[in-house]
Design a protein around this motif. Structure first.
Motif, PDB file in Angstrom:
ATOM      1  N   ASN A 101       0.847  -1.181   0.000  1.00  0.00           N
ATOM      2  CA  ASN A 101       0.000   0.000   0.000  1.00  0.00           C
ATOM      3  C   ASN A 101       0.891   1.243   0.000  1.00  0.00           C
ATOM      4  N   ARG A 102       0.293   2.430  -0.026  1.00  0.00           N
ATOM      5  CA  ARG A 102       1.114   3.638  -0.181  1.00  0.00           C
ATOM      6  C   ARG A 102       0.554   4.793   0.629  1.00  0.00           C
ATOM      7  N   ALA A 103       1.475   5.624   1.132  1.00  0.00           N
ATOM      8  CA  ALA A 103       1.121   6.858   1.837  1.00  0.00           C
ATOM      9  C   ALA A 103       1.751   8.038   1.111  1.00  0.00           C
ATOM     10  N   LEU A 104       0.955   9.076   0.857  1.00  0.00           N
ATOM     11  CA  LEU A 104       1.438  10.313   0.244  1.00  0.00           C
ATOM     12  C   LEU A 104       1.073  11.477   1.137  1.00  0.00           C
ATOM     13  N   LEU A 105       2.019  12.366   1.347  1.00  0.00           N
ATOM     14  CA  LEU A 105       1.770  13.602   2.083  1.00  0.00           C
ATOM     15  C   LEU A 105       1.920  14.757   1.104  1.00  0.00           C
ATOM     16  N   CYS A 106       0.871  15.542   0.941  1.00  0.00           N
ATOM     17  CA  CYS A 106       0.893  16.696   0.046  1.00  0.00           C
ATOM     18  C   CYS A 106       0.875  17.970   0.876  1.00  0.00           C
ATOM     19  N   LYS A 107       1.916  18.777   0.733  1.00  0.00           N
ATOM     20  CA  LYS A 107       2.025  20.044   1.449  1.00  0.00           C
ATOM     21  C   LYS A 107       1.923  21.206   0.469  1.00  0.00           C
ATOM     22  N   THR A 108       1.140  22.206   0.830  1.00  0.00           N
ATOM     23  CA  THR A 108       1.105  23.439   0.058  1.00  0.00           C
ATOM     24  C   THR A 108       2.177  24.367   0.603  1.00  0.00           C
ATOM     25  N   THR A 109       3.141  24.749  -0.251  1.00  0.00           N
ATOM     26  CA  THR A 109       4.260  25.569   0.178  1.00  0.00           C
ATOM     27  C   THR A 109       3.878  27.051   0.172  1.00  0.00           C
ATOM     28  N   ASP A 161       4.998  29.422  -1.559  1.00  0.00           N
ATOM     29  CA  ASP A 161       4.918  30.033  -2.888  1.00  0.00           C
ATOM     30  C   ASP A 161       3.757  29.494  -3.706  1.00  0.00           C
ATOM     31  N   GLY A 162       2.841  28.764  -3.058  1.00  0.00           N
ATOM     32  CA  GLY A 162       1.632  28.319  -3.730  1.00  0.00           C
ATOM     33  C   GLY A 162       1.752  27.007  -4.465  1.00  0.00           C
ATOM     34  N   GLN A 163       2.915  26.356  -4.418  1.00  0.00           N
ATOM     35  CA  GLN A 163       3.071  25.074  -5.077  1.00  0.00           C
ATOM     36  C   GLN A 163       2.752  23.941  -4.112  1.00  0.00           C
ATOM     37  N   ASN A 164       2.760  22.730  -4.629  1.00  0.00           N
ATOM     38  CA  ASN A 164       2.463  21.560  -3.810  1.00  0.00           C
ATOM     39  C   ASN A 164       3.650  20.618  -3.795  1.00  0.00           C
ATOM     40  N   GLN A 165       4.023  20.212  -2.622  1.00  0.00           N
ATOM     41  CA  GLN A 165       5.125  19.286  -2.443  1.00  0.00           C
ATOM     42  C   GLN A 165       4.538  17.914  -2.138  1.00  0.00           C
ATOM     43  N   VAL A 166       4.798  16.960  -3.026  1.00  0.00           N
ATOM     44  CA  VAL A 166       4.251  15.610  -2.887  1.00  0.00           C
ATOM     45  C   VAL A 166       5.346  14.680  -2.386  1.00  0.00           C
ATOM     46  N   ILE A 167       5.100  14.078  -1.238  1.00  0.00           N
ATOM     47  CA  ILE A 167       6.097  13.212  -0.606  1.00  0.00           C
ATOM     48  C   ILE A 167       5.517  11.808  -0.476  1.00  0.00           C
ATOM     49  N   GLN A 168       6.172  10.842  -1.101  1.00  0.00           N
ATOM     50  CA  GLN A 168       5.813   9.445  -0.878  1.00  0.00           C
ATOM     51  C   GLN A 168       6.603   8.954   0.326  1.00  0.00           C
ATOM     52  N   SER A 221      -4.802   1.773  -1.073  1.00  0.00           N
ATOM     53  CA  SER A 221      -4.567   0.340  -1.200  1.00  0.00           C
ATOM     54  C   SER A 221      -3.869   0.052  -2.519  1.00  0.00           C
ATOM     55  N   GLU A 222      -3.242  -1.114  -2.587  1.00  0.00           N
ATOM     56  CA  GLU A 222      -2.508  -1.494  -3.791  1.00  0.00           C
ATOM     57  C   GLU A 222      -3.413  -1.516  -5.018  1.00  0.00           C
ATOM     58  N   GLY A 223      -4.678  -1.913  -4.828  1.00  0.00           N
ATOM     59  CA  GLY A 223      -5.585  -1.989  -5.965  1.00  0.00           C
ATOM     60  C   GLY A 223      -5.789  -0.659  -6.652  1.00  0.00           C
ATOM     61  N   LEU A 224      -5.883   0.425  -5.892  1.00  0.00           N
ATOM     62  CA  LEU A 224      -6.048   1.751  -6.471  1.00  0.00           C
ATOM     63  C   LEU A 224      -4.804   2.156  -7.240  1.00  0.00           C
TER      64      LEU A 224
END
Length: 535
Positions: free
Chosen positions: A180-188, A190-197, A284-287
């Motif tokens: 399975n997977r976890a992603l954390l999305c932060k809005t910086t 300067d208005g951009q998005n930082q995507v962290i797996q 989940s892995e299926g997604l």
């Protein structure tokens, strides 16, 4: 405390029914599906995924579980893991090391407890197997034993992978077992998005896992070539007695010095959430596999984040946003299957899909629009790389390429674009061009001979509204600024566009002036003035 846990687990009513559900998260799901020759899907087995989302006075706990060969293990883990974590084991005085230790112990206790529940069935199964004579013509007695063995096998088989998130002391901890997977999305700022797996899947493609297995005496090259171990790609899983107790009977695992497939979680954290605005995704892995099958694995993280951001900007509840994203992925997967194009062979089926969204200091929109059906989101982003865990990407706002064919009451009547070969329309012939709505539009150069798909992004709110049309053949613009809160979606939502009397929804952008200027500038010798523009 152990006696208290035992009494709770043995009661007919789930003790977790008394736990307060977290109001800061939403969950969407869809069952597995196998497509027939006519493109219609049927469910091949009961849904085997599980999840939980609880909040207490001291912490928040979330989990997504991907079961296989039945839902027994996923259900057991989702019940018992909460008992091992939310009955006073965690406190605000614990350090990061304390939390990691408690999480690891919880997974270990849960798996041991599960195997205790099937001990009797395993013992009976072993005893009956000794009563089956080899090479003897089947009799009524042996047939009866064989039927009982089949029933016992169904009771004891199966396992699950798990991704668990804990928020304690405003810190995030992730415990991962499997795929399975976890992603954390932060809005910086300067208005951009930082995507962290956060973490990687435990499969033979994971170099760290291969190194661990090689130290046990297994051949990493053979493991990588084999891919599946006892029917699953995960090198860490909960349950699955065959790979835990009988691994010496499995050819690729037989040389191991000790148990190679483990349930020990890989733990990350604590990561401070102080001042963070964004959202956490547990999938989940299926997604993940469904979207990878449809569009390839390169930008799955960015595409999921783009979809979530778009739905959060349109929906009034987290449940609706999560379910809309899952339905979108399901639709994309189906449309690629029926398209007959390059990736159609990868999309003959998908497994159960679960998505959990947990917002962090994030405000939902008014939810005036219905979710867009079908179509593909093309985020303006830097492709995700396994060699870097962090990438800045403008995925909060993106162009949704609608399905081919007309739109009737907001629903597509034909197949959407295929993952690798978007269909070129009038606009796809344009090379990079910036349109500033505050200035008169000037014609650009002639279109290229090889049309390319377009991406649309939006600038930060501090700039004037512009839209950038970016050709996929141009690599100089690898990322663009975007509005971190999805304001353009909200602006569009407040207008609540409705279908006209003929059915289609009117276009959001008027290109009339652009077509007129283009036609007047390129009409001589090209014959474009009468043909360019929407038909």
């Amino acid at each position: 405390m152990a006696a208290h846990r035992s009494s709770l687990m043995q009661s007919h009513q789930s003790w977790t029914d008394d736990l307060p559900l977290c109001q800061l998260c939403g969950v969407g799901s869809a069952p597995n599906c196998v497509y027939g020759p006519d493109g219609q899907g049927t469910q091949s087995h009961p849904n085997e995924d599980g999840h939980f989302c609880f909040s207490t006075e001291s912490c928040f706990l979330y989990g997504v579980f991907n079961g296989f060969d039945g839902s027994r293990v996923a259900s057991f883990v989702s019940q018992r893991l909460t008992a091992e974590l939310l009955l006073g084991q965690l406190s605000t005085g614990h350090t990061d090391a304390d939390v990691a230790r408690i999480l690891s112990q919880a997974f270990d206790v849960v798996e041991k407890s599960y195997f205790e529940t099937i001990d009797d069935a395993l013992a009976e199964k072993a005893n009956l197997q000794t009563q089956l004579p080899e090479g003897v013509y089947p009799s009524a007695q042996t047939q009866k034993i064989a039927e009982r063995l089949k029933t016992l096998e169904q009771e004891v088989s199966g396992g699950a992978t798990a991704i668990v998130a804990l928020i304690l002391n405003d810190k995030l901890y992730i415990a991962n077992v499997g795929t399975n997977r976890a992603l954390l999305c932060k809005t910086t700022t300067d208005g951009q998005n930082q995507v962290i797996q956060i973490g990687r899947a435990h499969t033979p493609d994971n170099e760290d896992e291969l190194s661990r297995l090689a130290q046990l005496g297994l051949d990493p090259v053979r493991l990588r070539q084999t891919g599946l171990i006892s029917g699953q790609s995960s090198t860490r899983r909960i349950g699955d007695y065959k790979v835990k107790f009988n691994y010496t009977d499995i050819d690729v695992l037989s040389a191991a010095k000790q148990k190679p497939i483990i349930s020990e979680p890989e733990i990350h954290g604590g990561q401070s959430l102080e001042g963070v605005m964004g959202f956490l995704l547990l999938m989940s892995e299926g997604l993940i596999k469904a979207l990878e099958s449809a569009h390839g694995p390169e930008q799955v993280n960015q595409e999921i984040v783009a979809m979530v951001a778009a739905e959060l900007a349109q929906q009034s509840s987290l449940e609706a946003a999560a379910q809309s994203v899952v339905e979108r992925v399901k639709r994309l997967h189906h449309d690629v299957h029926v398209s007959g194009r390059q990736r159609a062979s990868h999309c003959s089926r998908h497994e159960d899909m679960t998505l959990l969204i947990r917002v962090i200091n994030y405000t939902l929109a008014d939810g005036l629009l219905t979710p867009t059906q079908g179509g593909r989101i093309y985020p303006v982003s830097v492709p995700y790389s396994n060699h870097q865990s962090t990438s800045k990407t403008s995925v909060m706002l993106s162009l949704v390429m609608p399905a081919q064919g007309t739109l009737t009451n907001g629903s597509s009547t034909a197949s959407t674009l295929e993952g690798d070969t978007p269909t070129a329309g009038p606009l796809t012939a344009l090379i990079p061009l910036t349109i500033d709505t505050s200035q008169p539009i000037s014609p650009g150069p002639a279109p290229p001979s090889d049309p390319a798909p377009l991406c649309v992004c939006a600038p930060p709110l501090s700039q004037s509204p512009t839209a950038t049309l970016q050709s996929s053949t141009t690599h100089t613009q690898s990322s663009s600024s975007s509005s971190g809160d999805g304001s353009l979606f909200r602006q569009r939502g407040s207008q609540a566009a409705q279908p006209d009397e003929t059915g289609p929804v009117p276009p959001y952008v008027d290109f009339t002036q652009f077509y007129r200027l283009w036609g007047s500038d390129h009409s001589e010798g090209q014959g474009l003035s009468g043909d360019l523009g929407p038909q």
